[in-house]
Design a protein around this motif. Structure first.
Motif, PDB file in Angstrom:
ATOM      1  N   LEU A  98      20.795  27.883  70.164  1.00 35.95           N
ATOM      2  CA  LEU A  98      22.076  27.175  70.176  1.00 35.95           C
ATOM      3  C   LEU A  98      22.200  26.221  68.982  1.00 35.95           C
ATOM      4  CD1 LEU A  98      22.652  26.551  73.999  1.00 35.95           C
ATOM      5  CD2 LEU A  98      23.435  28.451  72.570  1.00 35.95           C
ATOM      6  N   ALA A  99      21.063  25.651  68.561  1.00 41.09           N
ATOM      7  CA  ALA A  99      21.088  24.760  67.387  1.00 41.09           C
ATOM      8  C   ALA A  99      21.476  25.561  66.148  1.00 41.09           C
ATOM      9  CB  ALA A  99      19.722  24.102  67.193  1.00 41.09           C
ATOM     10  N   TRP A 100      20.883  26.747  66.009  1.00 36.46           N
ATOM     11  CA  TRP A 100      21.232  27.597  64.847  1.00 36.46           C
ATOM     12  C   TRP A 100      22.698  28.009  64.917  1.00 36.46           C
ATOM     13  CZ3 TRP A 100      22.042  33.136  65.383  1.00 36.46           C
ATOM     14  CH2 TRP A 100      22.408  33.747  64.166  1.00 36.46           C
ATOM     15  N   ARG A 101      23.157  28.297  66.134  1.00 31.36           N
ATOM     16  CA  ARG A 101      24.556  28.719  66.288  1.00 31.36           C
ATOM     17  C   ARG A 101      25.515  27.618  65.829  1.00 31.36           C
ATOM     18  NH1 ARG A 101      28.011  30.340  71.602  1.00 31.36           N
ATOM     19  NH2 ARG A 101      29.450  31.748  70.559  1.00 31.36           N
ATOM     20  N   PRO A 152      27.897  28.358  62.095  1.00 34.33           N
ATOM     21  CA  PRO A 152      28.880  28.962  63.009  1.00 34.33           C
ATOM     22  C   PRO A 152      29.414  30.315  62.540  1.00 34.33           C
ATOM     23  CG  PRO A 152      29.728  26.935  62.006  1.00 34.33           C
ATOM     24  CD  PRO A 152      28.302  27.040  61.599  1.00 34.33           C
ATOM     25  N   GLU A 153      29.622  30.461  61.212  1.00 37.62           N
ATOM     26  CA  GLU A 153      30.242  31.713  60.771  1.00 37.62           C
ATOM     27  C   GLU A 153      29.289  32.890  60.847  1.00 37.62           C
ATOM     28  OE1 GLU A 153      32.108  30.978  57.003  1.00 37.62           O
ATOM     29  OE2 GLU A 153      33.361  29.467  57.991  1.00 37.62           O
ATOM     30  N   TYR A 154      28.078  32.672  60.290  1.00 41.52           N
ATOM     31  CA  TYR A 154      27.113  33.777  60.300  1.00 41.52           C
ATOM     32  C   TYR A 154      26.698  34.114  61.737  1.00 41.52           C
ATOM     33  CZ  TYR A 154      23.046  36.643  59.231  1.00 41.52           C
ATOM     34  OH  TYR A 154      22.155  37.667  59.183  1.00 41.52           O
ATOM     35  N   VAL A 185      26.740  37.620  63.918  1.00 39.88           N
ATOM     36  CA  VAL A 185      25.596  38.183  64.654  1.00 39.88           C
ATOM     37  C   VAL A 185      25.961  38.374  66.125  1.00 39.88           C
ATOM     38  CG1 VAL A 185      23.200  37.769  65.357  1.00 39.88           C
ATOM     39  CG2 VAL A 185      23.941  37.163  63.041  1.00 39.88           C
ATOM     40  N   TRP A 186      26.607  37.361  66.703  1.00 36.72           N
ATOM     41  CA  TRP A 186      27.007  37.448  68.124  1.00 36.72           C
ATOM     42  C   TRP A 186      27.911  38.668  68.338  1.00 36.72           C
ATOM     43  CZ3 TRP A 186      23.796  33.674  68.268  1.00 36.72           C
ATOM     44  CH2 TRP A 186      23.561  32.941  69.427  1.00 36.72           C
ATOM     45  N   THR A 187      28.856  38.840  67.405  1.00 40.09           N
ATOM     46  CA  THR A 187      29.815  39.935  67.551  1.00 40.09           C
ATOM     47  C   THR A 187      29.101  41.283  67.453  1.00 40.09           C
ATOM     48  OG1 THR A 187      31.448  38.525  66.515  1.00 40.09           O
ATOM     49  CG2 THR A 187      32.006  40.846  66.639  1.00 40.09           C
TER      50      THR A 187
END
Ligand SMILES: Nc1ncnc2c1ncn2[C@@H]1O[C@H](COP(=O)(O)OP(=O)(O)OP(=O)(O)O)[C@@H](O)[C@H]1O
Ligand SMILES: C[C@@](O)(CCOP(=O)(O)O)CC(=O)O
Length: 477
Positions: free
Chosen positions: A284-287, A291-293, A297-299
């Motif tokens: 979550l910290a990296w997220r 936010p964009e990258y 990755v999430w998508t």
């Protein structure tokens, strides 16, 4: 009248981390290891007493009492065991406040859990009178027996909620829609209170509904309820709980989804262990830092997760629409490993078409793993660490394996393979290093590659909460 209920354990095959965000779906399978609750009830005069017994564990007895005529303050729960059981306590407390009983009862709920939830070192086996149920008795208290990651607390909370509802709700059946919603919502609230945090709840959802595609509830529903609860009178807390459980749209999704006939999962316990909360905070910290990258990755990971769900569903449709073609397809799987399946598309147009659904499964598992490794590299959390990458790649060389993932939060706890059911025994045999087998090509397999894994005796069992037969528990009570 005594009744017995059960709830299943789980494996999160796809959607770890993403499932924390209500925007993404996950795929969780219910497993054959189950948690059971046997009720016994008698009417009482002065006060209500609920005793939760867990005889497989040392000091596994917790007693709670309350007075139904006390209308000024929230119900008081007193425990008689020096070691508290936060999950049993939160369940009893939430359920009693939810129901607000009008009659005193002496209730005993006896919990049994299947062997796979905990390590079995130094245990003795006890059987029911008719031999249909066997449970391991441990020599230590519940909080000192190592767990295997199957969701024991979710199983306990869900089955205890079901058992208590069956006592307080007239004509209770555990499998109608309204009952399931009550079980799920009350159990999620109790589980969050016991954990002191609001998780994604996929484990409680699977314990209630079985194998599902799950999208989480809106966390604010529970945080708000919990933050206000200490300010409310019994009457108001009861009213709030009823409103939240019965009259609030939680916006969660549970769509039934299970493995097609002839396809199984094979869970492997890997000597090791992981700290899920630490990994979650790293991810979550990296997220939030990228936010964009991380959104990309999430998508991409979500696309791969949903492609796996779709290809399994499509395979299931084929099994129903053309059982003959389906059974030929499935029986062919025992002759191929992952690389060979991927190669089939290049043989001929006919092969590519025939194996398309299987090739899709193989590709979606590869894509899931790819993006999990990107998350690993970027966040610093050991989601698919290199040891697990090597092990999973080695598993892919075994015939009958369609691929495998690190389930849930990943790490060093376990692996989960998707395999042809007919190949299970040959996969186990060819990976345990025991030697020859006439119909297996083991020449390319170095069996020491699999030393770290022990296969668990677990299968998918897609049902959520069930009512069981009391006869099967006689002799254990
Ligand atoms: N059979 C049981 N009888 C009584 N309490 C249980 C039982 N199984 C689990 N619990 C309760 O749940 C707690 C374990 O919950 P915890 O959150 O630590 O694990 P978990 O995340 O559910 O673990 P896992 O997924 O590895 O099973 C126990 O300490 C106990 O309070
Ligand atoms: C990382 C997470 O998404 C999954 C954890 O799964 P497990 O406990 O490792 O099976 C956390 C959660 O959903 O609560």
């Amino acid at each position: 009248m005594s009744r017995v209920f059960s709830a299943p354990s789980k494996a999160l095959l796809a959607g770890g981390y993403l499932v924390l965000d209500p925007a993404y779906s996950s795929f969780v399978t219910a497993l054959s290891a189950r948690m059971y609750a046997v009720t016994s009830v008698e009417e009482a005069n002065e006060a209500s007493v609920i005793r939760v017994e867990s005889p497989q564990f040392e000091s596994g007895s917790w007693e709670y009492s309350f007075r139904i005529d006390d209308s000024q303050i929230p119900l008081v729960i007193t425990e008689k065991n020096s070691k508290r059981n936060p999950f049993a306590e939160a369940t009893v407390h939430t359920l009693v406040n939810y129901v607000k009983p009008t009659q005193n009862y002496r209730i005993k709920v006896t919990i049994f859990s299947d062997s796979e939830y905990h390590t079995q070192d130094g245990t003795r086996l006890e059987s029911s009178t008719n031999g249909s149920k066997k449970f391991h008795w441990h020599t230590k208290p519940i909080d000192q027996v190592p767990k295997t990651g199957l969701g024991s607390s979710a199983g306990l909370v869900t089955v205890l909620t079901t058992a208590l509802l069956s006592i307080y709700v007239p004509n209770f059946k555990c499998n109608d829609e309204r009952s399931l919603l009550q079980i799920h919502n009350v159990a999620q609230i109790a589980h969050c209170i016991a954990q002191k945090k609001v998780g994604s709840g996929f484990d409680v959802a699977a314990a209630t509904y079985g194998s599902i595609v799950y999208r989480r509830f809106e966390p604010a529903i529970i945080t708000q309820l919990v933050s206000e609860s200490h300010l409310l009178s019994l009457e108001d807390y009861h009213r709030e709980l009823r409103k939240v459980v019965l009259d609030t749209d939680w916006h969660f999704v549970t769509e039934k989804c299970s493995l097609p006939k002839g396809i199984r999962i094979l869970m492997g316990d890997v000597a090791g262990g992981s700290e899920t909360p630490k990994m979650v905070s790293q991810v979550l910290a990296w997220r939030s830092q990228k936010p964009e990258y991380s959104h990309e990755v999430w998508t991409s990971l979500n696309t791969a997760n949903m492609a796996l769900v779709d290809s399994l569903q499509n395979l299931k449709l084929l099994s129903e629409s053309d059982p003959h073609a389906y059974s030929e397809l499935i029986s062919a799987l025992q002759t191929y490993n992952v690389a060979q399946i991927k190669n089939l598309a290049s043989f001929s147009v006919d092969y590519a078409a025939r194996f398309e659904l299987i090739i899709n499964i193989v590709h979606s598992i590869e894509n899931i793993r790819h993006w999990m490794r990107v998350m690993t590299r970027e966040s610093g959390a050991s989601i698919e660490p290199s040891e697990q990458t090597i092990l999973l790649n080695n598993c892919n060389t075994v015939k009958g394996v369609l691929g495998g993932v690190v389930p849930g939060a990943g790490g060093y706890d376990a692996i989960c393979l998707i395999v042809a059911a007919s190949s299970i025994s040959s996969i186990i045999e060819s990976t345990k290093g025991s030697g020859e087998s006439s119909n297996l090509d083991l020449s390319s397999i170095n069996k020491h590659q699999f030393d770290r894994v022990s296969w668990l005796d677990l299968t998918e069992q897609q049902d959520g909460v069930l009512e069981e037969n009391l006869e099967d528990f006689k002799g254990l009570l």
